[in-house]
Write a protein that holds these residues in place. Structure first.
Motif, mmCIF file in Angstrom:
data_model
loop_
_atom_site.group_PDB
_atom_site.id
_atom_site.type_symbol
_atom_site.label_atom_id
_atom_site.label_comp_id
_atom_site.label_asym_id
_atom_site.label_seq_id
_atom_site.Cartn_x
_atom_site.Cartn_y
_atom_site.Cartn_z
ATOM 1 N N SER A 248 4.386 -11.513 5.464
ATOM 2 C CA SER A 248 3.459 -11.196 6.731
ATOM 3 C C SER A 248 3.849 -10.193 7.481
ATOM 4 O O SER A 248 3.499 -10.198 8.533
ATOM 5 C CB SER A 248 3.067 -12.520 7.221
ATOM 6 O OG SER A 248 1.809 -13.086 6.517
ATOM 7 N N SER A 249 5.133 -9.425 7.109
ATOM 8 C CA SER A 249 5.421 -8.517 8.272
ATOM 9 C C SER A 249 4.811 -7.098 7.638
ATOM 10 O O SER A 249 4.821 -6.138 8.400
ATOM 11 C CB SER A 249 6.840 -8.314 8.449
ATOM 12 O OG SER A 249 7.410 -7.969 7.204
ATOM 13 N N HIS A 250 4.384 -7.098 6.516
ATOM 14 C CA HIS A 250 3.648 -6.021 5.941
ATOM 15 C C HIS A 250 2.482 -5.785 6.456
ATOM 16 O O HIS A 250 1.440 -6.851 6.616
ATOM 17 C CB HIS A 250 3.407 -6.244 4.446
ATOM 18 C CG HIS A 250 3.044 -5.045 3.349
ATOM 19 N ND1 HIS A 250 2.064 -4.214 3.564
ATOM 20 C CD2 HIS A 250 3.880 -4.406 2.598
ATOM 21 C CE1 HIS A 250 2.091 -3.489 2.687
ATOM 22 N NE2 HIS A 250 3.246 -3.362 2.122
ATOM 23 N N PRO A 251 2.490 -4.331 6.906
ATOM 24 C CA PRO A 251 0.764 -4.109 7.689
ATOM 25 C C PRO A 251 -0.328 -4.381 6.988
ATOM 26 O O PRO A 251 -1.477 -4.599 7.364
ATOM 27 C CB PRO A 251 0.960 -2.712 7.681
ATOM 28 C CG PRO A 251 2.265 -2.254 7.721
ATOM 29 C CD PRO A 251 3.052 -3.253 6.671
ATOM 30 N N PHE A 252 -0.297 -4.709 5.377
ATOM 31 C CA PHE A 252 -1.512 -5.105 4.720
ATOM 32 C C PHE A 252 -1.860 -6.559 4.662
ATOM 33 O O PHE A 252 -2.553 -7.032 4.324
ATOM 34 C CB PHE A 252 -1.435 -4.470 3.194
ATOM 35 C CG PHE A 252 -1.984 -3.346 2.999
ATOM 36 C CD1 PHE A 252 -2.693 -2.617 4.096
ATOM 37 C CD2 PHE A 252 -1.718 -2.644 1.924
ATOM 38 C CE1 PHE A 252 -3.108 -1.294 3.800
ATOM 39 C CE2 PHE A 252 -2.302 -1.174 1.534
ATOM 40 C CZ PHE A 252 -2.909 -0.653 2.628
ATOM 41 N N GLU A 253 -0.598 -7.328 4.886
ATOM 42 C CA GLU A 253 -0.785 -8.919 4.879
ATOM 43 C C GLU A 253 -1.080 -9.184 6.307
ATOM 44 O O GLU A 253 -1.680 -10.624 6.449
ATOM 45 C CB GLU A 253 0.485 -9.401 4.498
ATOM 46 C CG GLU A 253 0.737 -9.391 2.998
ATOM 47 C CD GLU A 253 1.501 -10.583 2.352
ATOM 48 O OE1 GLU A 253 1.572 -11.620 3.067
ATOM 49 O OE2 GLU A 253 2.415 -10.167 1.225
#
Lengths: 557, 187
Positions: A238-243
């Motif tokens: 959840s650090s991914h901008p898509f998540e």
């Protein structure tokens, strides 16, 4: 502003958790309720399709059903991972997963751990993300919720312990699926992708080619949090901008993973017909949570002294391994919640946390009962509550009773097994890994932090959390097998022993409350409960914490 | 008992693993197609130039620079070096980057460099920097493009996102969108 945004999230949690607790208690009632009219039709259809008879079980039947159903789930998951290269739903052409990694992955998702020794973008086809990951992300929290309901029925002296299959199906139909649909659509509206299209190719502003991995992300991220699962669609979770594209999705994800663990103590209060009892359990966990949260925030906001000395201003706090949109407040809050609710999703890299900031997730997973994962966390804190009753009862010379039932040698033996198993499966493999080359060769950071990396991996496995100090090079046979076994013991030892405790308590005749009964629904007991958890935890884990995070803190402060 | 459990597992697999994600994909694609496909940005000719949510690497002085990415913003993967706070490699990288940044931005004082600009993001794909990190690059970009700093200030402001609902998260500048706006300005 930091204080306000953190406090606001916790207030909203509070407002949602109490009605949710009531809803959970009603959803799993052994009596007929109005909810049967809403969901009964679908549930009956599922019972019919699977050939299930709805009848009360003994604790042994219940435990057996948990095990057999879980074995069939893990077998399906393992097969699909091994065969994903040949199956459809694989537009990016991903190969089969190798056997030991498949074992680790299937076990990891079965046990609600979601430790990931692969990277989602390159390791799983879209079909595997759906059929293995999303599927197990529903069934394992549903299993946890089912077991806690059975346990609480035993504790509160209901008619029986219930029927596992009914509980499992209800957890899906009445709780997880409706919530997941709502959260998925909220996430998509903020920018989380939900598509079957393959990786996109862009020609960037600077003229180079950029590959952008995407997929059915939102439907996974919603249940990842609601089910306290934690395994990301992408490697960085959840650090991914898509998540997790905005601070708003960050708040939604925090509330999603905290909702059910925070609601269950209230559900317990409703079932015990003593709301105060629910508040005592919730209060004890909340106090411990606040202490952890404050520690994490203070240390991260304070920055990394080593970088400060190197000449980089630490006014913004420790930003290595964090995202600008979340900053320190939303990162520290997320870290404290994900390891409290043993979800294991991360919105910043825990390996890069300051030493004492990194001690927070470790500590929460070591105690394993500061809210805890869907179902199992509540079981753990109730187990500590029984232990606290026993200890306090001995100290003041009263017969230990919990909710009108005598706590005797048999229950205490079972609880002792569960409490001792947790440190054993953390400390023994940590020692083996550090002593052997097979284990220690995976360490990526020099010095005391290397000890923390190994310790974190096994603590996370044992607590069925799944986050990691991700620098660890853990996709090797040694790590895949050892963490796989730790995850299995971490999940099933406590589930089975606690079902046995529930069965044993249910068989006892209730004793009337007298002047001599130790009250378990007041603030004195809250303090006793916290003290029990902290003393047991500190005695077991302080030495190893001194070798890892505390030693590292001393070197850079 | 095993057969019964297998049947139940398969029924739940169809509901949770097939029906649910496909239904969610269908609804999302109809109701919110842009977001559901990854918030892709296209130029005037319809070519994809990136995603609003995914960072890109900028090294040219005439663009605003984003945060450090050990994976060079390659969004087919994600990740960072996971340097512990005590790792000597982290100190070394930071000192090198400070020196390089000061050389490229002669007007900037070392203590004014905000920490986000010279640290690796968690994902390696962070598209944002803090408003302060954009401000200290204004002088360099203005010089490289022969523009007035005031024009750039206006652009930064237009591409700054506030806190969600006025409370949550941090104010931030989207570097990808800012640089697209910058290129559009020239024409």
């Amino acid at each position: 502003m930091d204080f306000i945004q953190i406090a606001l999230v916790l207030v909203v949690l509070f407002v949602l958790a109490i009605p949710m607790g009531k809803y959970l208690a009603r959803s799993f009632s052994l009596e007929a309720t109005r909810l049967d009219r809403v969901f009964g039709g679908v549930e009956k259809a599922i019972y019919k399709l699977s050939g299930i008879r709805v009848a009360d079980m003994t604790w042994k039947q219940y435990a057996m059903a948990v095990l057999v159903s879980n074995i069939s789930m893990v077998a399906i998951a393992y097969l699909l991972l091994r065969l994903q290269g040949m199956l459809p739903g694989n537009p990016s052409g991903i190969a089969a997963m190798e056997p030991l990694l498949s074992f680790n992955t299937a076990v990891s998702f079965l046990t609600n751990t979601n430790l990931q020794h692969y990277s989602g973008e390159s390791g799983l086809s879209y079909l595997s993300q759906m059929l293995v990951i999303i599927y197990l992300m529903f069934t394992t929290p549903a299993t946890g919720i089912a077991v806690v309901m059975a346990f609480m029925r035993g504790l509160t002296g209901q008619r029986s312990i219930g029927n596992y299959y009914v509980d499992l199906v209800r957890a899906h139909i009445r709780v997880l699926i409706p919530l997941a649909i709502v959260v998925t659509l909220l996430l998509v509206s903020q920018g989380v992708p939900q598509t079957m299209e393959p990786t996109a190719t862009a020609t960037t502003i600077s003229g180079t080619e950029q590959q952008i991995a995407r997929g059915p992300v939102a439907s996974l991220v919603s249940i990842k949090h609601l089910g306290t699962n934690g395994g990301g669609f992408f490697g960085v979770n959840s650090s991914h901008p898509f998540e997790n594209p905005t601070p708003l999705t960050n708040v939604i994800e925090i509330l999603s993973m905290f909702l059910i663990p925070a609601a269950l103590p209230f559900a317990f209060g409703f079932m015990a017909k003593s709301r105060r009892q629910g508040w005592v359990i919730f209060g004890a966990m909340f106090v411990m949570f606040l202490a952890f949260l404050i520690t994490a925030y203070a240390n991260e906001a304070n920055g990394n002294p080593a970088l400060g000395r190197a000449g980089l201003s630490q006014e913004m706090g420790s930003m290595e391994g964090k995202e600008v949109r979340f900053g320190i407040a939303q990162s520290a809050l997320f870290t404290a919640v994900t390891t409290a609710a043993t979800t294991g999703t991360v919105n910043n890299m825990h390996d890069t946390l300051t030493p004492l900031g990194g001690l927070v997730p470790l500590g929460e997973m070591m105690l394993n009962c500061v809210f805890g994962g869907d179902g199992v966390g509540t079981i753990n804190i109730l187990m500590y509550a029984i232990l606290a009753v026993f200890l306090a009862g001995l100290m003041v010379g009263r017969t230990p009773e919990f909710l009108g039932r005598k706590i005797e040698g048999k229950e205490m033996k079972l609880i002792a097994i569960a409490i001792l198993a947790h440190p054993l499966i953390i400390l023994a493999p940590t020692a083996i890994a550090l002593a052997t080359d097979m284990g220690s060769s995976a360490v990526s950071n020099p010095g005391f932090h290397g000890i923390s990396q190994v310790l974190y991996e096994y603590t996370s496995s044992a607590a069925n959390n799944g986050s990691g100090f991700e620098g660890l090079g853990d996709n090797t046979p040694f790590w895949n097998i050892s963490t796989g076994l730790v995850m299995l013991f971490g999940r099933y030892v406590s589930i089975i022993t606690m079902l046995a405790v529930a069965g044993s308590l249910l068989a006892k005749t209730p004793v009337p409350e007298t002047m001599g009964t130790l009250r378990t629904d007041n603030s004195v007991f809250t303090v006793i409960l916290i003290a029990t958890v902290v003393i047991v935890g500190a005695l077991t884990f302080l030495p190893v914490l001194a070798l890892g995070p505390i030693a590292e803190w001393l070197t850079i402060r | 008992m095993i057969w019964k459990n297998l049947r139940l597992s398969l029924v739940l697999l169809l509901i949770c693993g097939v029906a649910y994600p496909l239904a969610m994909t269908g609804i999302s694609q109809v109701v919110m197609p842009a977001q559901a496909s990854g918030s892709l940005i296209t130029d005037a000719s319809g070519k994809v130039v990136g995603s609003e949510l995914i960072g890109q690497t900028f090294t040219d002085p005439k663009y605003f620079w984003g945060r450090i990415s050990s994976i060079d913003n390659n969004a087919s993967g994600s990740g960072s070096n996971n340097y512990a706070p005590s790792n000597p490699a982290l100190i070394e990288r930071t000192q090198k980057d400070i020196a390089a940044f000061l050389a490229a931005n002669p007007g900037v004082k070392q203590e004014d460099i905000p920490a986000d600009l010279l640290t690796n993001s968690a994902s390696g794909l962070d598209p944002h920097i803090s408003p302060k990190a954009a401000q200290i690059q204004v002088e360099r970009v203005a010089k490289a493009r022969n523009l007035e700093p005031v024009q750039l200030q206006a652009l930064i402001e237009a591409n700054t996102e506030g806190r969600s609902l006025g409370v949550f998260g941090e104010p931030r500048v989207n570097v990808v969108k800012l640089n697209i706006a910058l290129d559009a300005l020239k024409k």
